[in-house]
Structure formats: C-alpha cells, structure tokens
Design an enzyme around this catalytic site. Structure first.
Site, PDB file in Angstrom:
ATOM      1  N   SER A  26       0.823  -1.199   0.000  1.00  7.23           N
ATOM      2  CA  SER A  26       0.000   0.000   0.000  1.00  7.23           C
ATOM      3  C   SER A  26       0.865   1.260   0.000  1.00  7.23           C
ATOM      4  O   SER A  26       1.803   1.348  -0.785  1.00  7.23           O
ATOM      5  CB  SER A  26      -0.977  -0.054   1.185  1.00  7.23           C
ATOM      6  OG  SER A  26      -2.099   0.746   0.946  1.00  7.23           O
ATOM      7  N   ASP A  71      -7.809  -6.094  -6.353  1.00  7.13           N
ATOM      8  CA  ASP A  71      -7.537  -5.010  -5.401  1.00  7.13           C
ATOM      9  C   ASP A  71      -8.516  -3.881  -5.705  1.00  7.13           C
ATOM     10  O   ASP A  71      -8.490  -3.316  -6.798  1.00  7.13           O
ATOM     11  CB  ASP A  71      -6.094  -4.531  -5.598  1.00  7.13           C
ATOM     12  CG  ASP A  71      -5.668  -3.481  -4.573  1.00  7.13           C
ATOM     13  OD1 ASP A  71      -6.546  -2.902  -3.906  1.00  7.13           O
ATOM     14  OD2 ASP A  71      -4.447  -3.241  -4.450  1.00  7.13           O
ATOM     15  N   HIS A 106      -6.681  -6.402  -1.837  1.00  9.12           N
ATOM     16  CA  HIS A 106      -5.600  -5.473  -1.478  1.00  9.12           C
ATOM     17  C   HIS A 106      -4.735  -5.971  -0.316  1.00  9.12           C
ATOM     18  O   HIS A 106      -3.515  -5.883  -0.353  1.00  9.12           O
ATOM     19  CB  HIS A 106      -6.216  -4.115  -1.118  1.00  9.12           C
ATOM     20  CG  HIS A 106      -5.198  -3.046  -0.812  1.00  9.12           C
ATOM     21  ND1 HIS A 106      -4.327  -2.552  -1.761  1.00  9.12           N
ATOM     22  CD2 HIS A 106      -4.905  -2.392   0.345  1.00  9.12           C
ATOM     23  CE1 HIS A 106      -3.549  -1.622  -1.208  1.00  9.12           C
ATOM     24  NE2 HIS A 106      -3.880  -1.514   0.055  1.00  9.12           N
TER      25      HIS A 106
END
Length: 418
Positions: free
Chosen positions: A228, A323, A357
């Site tokens: 991230s 994601d 994600h």
C-alpha cells in the site's frame, strides 16, 4: 454406553496445539457416532477486544471421525475441503472489522469447539499461534527519527536485513520474517495522525542506516518489504538511496501517493491525489476507492512517478487483480514496461487474479472491508476469500525466497537451502 461415548470424544489439533502464526494445523475429531452431523466453531478476540467467529458443519465417516484435511464442510462460513477454513473465515458481528493482531509478544489464540446439531458442546481445544519463534529477540527502537521495533533471530549471524514498511504499526510480518532468519525492523510510515504536508525520505534512510549498523547484520545491502502506501516509499528508497538491494512491493502505487516527498530538504516527488467524486458507495456502507486515484501516467502527474529506472537493486512486484483500493495491476504493468524500456531486467512479478488489497502472512482472518487509515471511512479491499488465502500462502514463501536470494552471498545461499 452414552457415558463412554462422550469420554472418548476427542478434538485434536495436530501436530501440536501450539504453533507459529504462519504454520498450518490439522483439525481432527474422533469418538462420534457413525455419520453423525456436527458443527465445528472457532472464535478469537483481537487486540481491540472485538470477537470474531466462524463455523462449519461436518459429517463424520463410518468410524465416527472427521479430518479437516480430507472432509468437506457441508455448510456454514465456507463449504468444501478447506483445512484452515475456520481461521480464514473468522468474522466479527459488525461489518468492516479488521482483525488486529499486531503485537508480536501476544499469541493469536483461537478456541475451537465441537457441537451437536442442537448446539450442545461436545469438546473443545485451544490453538496458540505465536508470532515469535524461540530465541527471537524483540527490541523497541527510538533513536533520532527512527521509531519502530527490531526483531533479531537467534544465533551469531550474520543475517540478511529487512526494513518492513507498514503503513501503520504492525509487528506481525516483521516478527514472522525474523523466525526465518532475517533481522527485521518494523517501521510505520505513519506514527499517530498522518502529516499530510510533507514526508521526508531522510527518515527512512536513517532507518536503513540503523539496520545496517546492527552487529548481526551481513554487509550486503538491505531489503525493503512494503504494501500500500509503504510501496511508493520503498520504490523511492530504491531510486534515491544507495544500499537498497531488494524491494518487495505488494499492492502499492507506482507514484508518490497523497503527500509531497522531500529528500535532503528539497521536494523530489509531487503527490498523486484523489478525486473523491469517483468514489463508489456500496450497499454494505463501505466505498470502492479504486477509481478515485488520479492517473499517474497523465502529463500533469509525471512529477509524482517514482523513477525506479534509477534503482540498482532488484524488485519483486506483487499485484492482486481484485484489489479495490487502487489499480495495483495497472501500476505493476506500468513499472515493468518502464524498466524493460530502459533495458533493465532487475525485477520479478506475480499477479493474483482473485486476491484483494490486503495480502498478509497466511492463516489470518480474511478482511473484505475496513476503515481506511488515511481516508477515515470504510473501504472495500476486495478478494475472493479462498483465492485470497491461497495467494497469501503462495506469496509468503515467494517473499522469503526472493529476499534470501537477493540478500545473501552465494556461499551462504547453498547452506540455507538444506
């Protein structure tokens, strides 16, 4: 007869009820009636005191036995053969809850119980899933601008060193990597409330230098693992700071997200911003923000793209195609194309079609949606639960192999494979 039946009832966790967080266990039941229908339940409380539950119904075989490695769940939190399904599908009663298990000293405690169809409990067993293996040392670090936690494996070393960039503090991945023979510094990108004015790459360089100065660390360069927002910081370290030998980039961005990045007192990357008009609400109350990130390839955003073609180290790019936080797969394709365009082949890449994600170390509860740390509203992370769990398991081994290969001299490499 009824008395002796229940006395032989056994719920067993093999090979042991105590294990490491990233190790599988085998759940076995014996002493049931032939073909008896029962429910297995798991429950665990996270560090915030939130209770998570899962359950699955199983039918015993002719001998009154059930083996989760072999037998399918007929209904409940999942169906089919899924040996660790009860862990993966642990869920809170409230929506958008992430299972917080971020402190390495406390094990992940899971209580398994076996119930008759009517609900009466027949047996129970407790699984202690530890984050730190025997002999691993945990030392909180507060030195200059470096604020994190250092994990060191037992033994003399020298060990390869890894900086674990977590967006918000978590000791989980760092401690589990230390069990595998890495010296790891868990370092949050954000401490407390994010400062959106500026971010200094110098602080992360300082953390790398701190790691390199540790007595048990091998002289070869340092590895960085990230996901991230940590991903673009990791790319920036590889591009601007010497000594970064290997970068694991998991579902990150190819550009500097959200906050101007400074190095040696000057801005080196402008921020790639969000367009909140493109946020998609869903019925659950969580939002899909994937399409709200501006396009890093647009002319006006060129100054935010990390110049990874300057990097000397190696990259492992990992993207989940489901994601829903942002277009990780698109960013991966862009970076691979850019490196190839510059005649570079210092990268490996993996994509997982149905994963979301939040790719984490294996066997934790799957989190479909949760409060976003920077945006402060619930978002959908994506991922088909079973495929996501399989991706986590595959990736965990891949990460270790990549870091070991890139951070160890060839002599040491042959011994670690034994």
């Amino acid at each position: 007869m009824e008395e002796s039946m229940s006395a032989q009832m056994r719920l067993r966790l093999l090979p042991s009820a105590r294990c490491l967080f990233d190790e599988p266990i085998q759940v076995k039941v014996a002493g049931l009636r032939s073909k008896q229908l029962v429910t297995l339940r798991a429950r665990s409380t996270d560090e915030k005191g939130v209770l998570f539950n899962s359950s699955a119904s199983y039918r015993a075989d002719g001998r009154g036995e059930i083996d989760l490695n072999r037998d399918p769940s007929l209904s409940g939190s999942y169906v089919g053969v899924d040996p660790m399904g009860l862990l993966r599908s642990l869920k809170a009663d409230d929506l958008h809850k992430y299972f917080y298990k971020n402190k390495a000293l406390e094990p992940f405690i899971v209580n398994f119980s076996l119930h008759e169809e009517e609900g009466r409990m027949l047996a129970e067993a407790t699984n202690e899933r530890h984050l730190m293996g025997d002999g691993v040392r945990r030392v909180p670090v507060k030195e200059g601008n470096v604020q994190g936690v250092l994990f060191t494996p037992p033994g003399e070393g020298p060990f390869p060193a890894v900086l674990d960039l977590c967006t918000f503090m978590s000791e989980k991945r760092a401690s589990l990597l230390a069990n595998k023979g890495f010296v790891v510094l868990a370092l949050p990108v954000f401490i407390g409330k994010p400062n959106l004015e500026r971010m200094n790459l110098d602080d992360f360089e300082e953390a790398l230098q701190f790691l390199q100065s540790q007595p048990k660390v091998s002289s070869k360069g340092v590895g960085v693992i990230s996901r991230s927002k940590g991903g673009d910081i990791a790319l920036s370290l590889a591009a601007f700071v010497p000594g970064v030998e290997a970068v694991v980039w998991i579902n990150g961005c190819s550009a500097n997200i959200g906050i101007p990045l400074y190095y040696k007192e000057r801005q080196i990357l402008s921020p790639l911003m969000f367009n909140f008009g493109k946020v998609i609400p869903t019925e659950s109350g969580a939002n899909i923000i994937k399409y709200a990130v501006n396009n890093p390839l647009a002319e006006e955003n060129k100054g935010s793209v990390v110049p990874i073609e300057q990097a000397d180290g190696h990259f492992l790019f990992v993207a989940s195609e489901d994601d829903l936080n942002w277009d990780s797969k698109g960013y991966l394709d862009d970076m691979v194309g850019r490196l190839k365009h510059h005649g570079k082949n210092n990268f490996e890449n993996i994509t997982y079609p149905a994963a979301g994600h939040l790719l984490e170390p294996p066997y934790g509860p799957h989190c479909p949606s949760a409060l976003h740390g920077m945006l402060r509203f619930p978002v959908v992370w994506g991922g088909e639960p079973r495929a996501h769990a399989a991706a986590e398991l595959h990736l965990w081994q891949k990460i270790q192999d990549f870091l070991r290969t890139r951070l160890t001299s060839s002599a040491a490499q042959t011994t670690s494979k034994l």
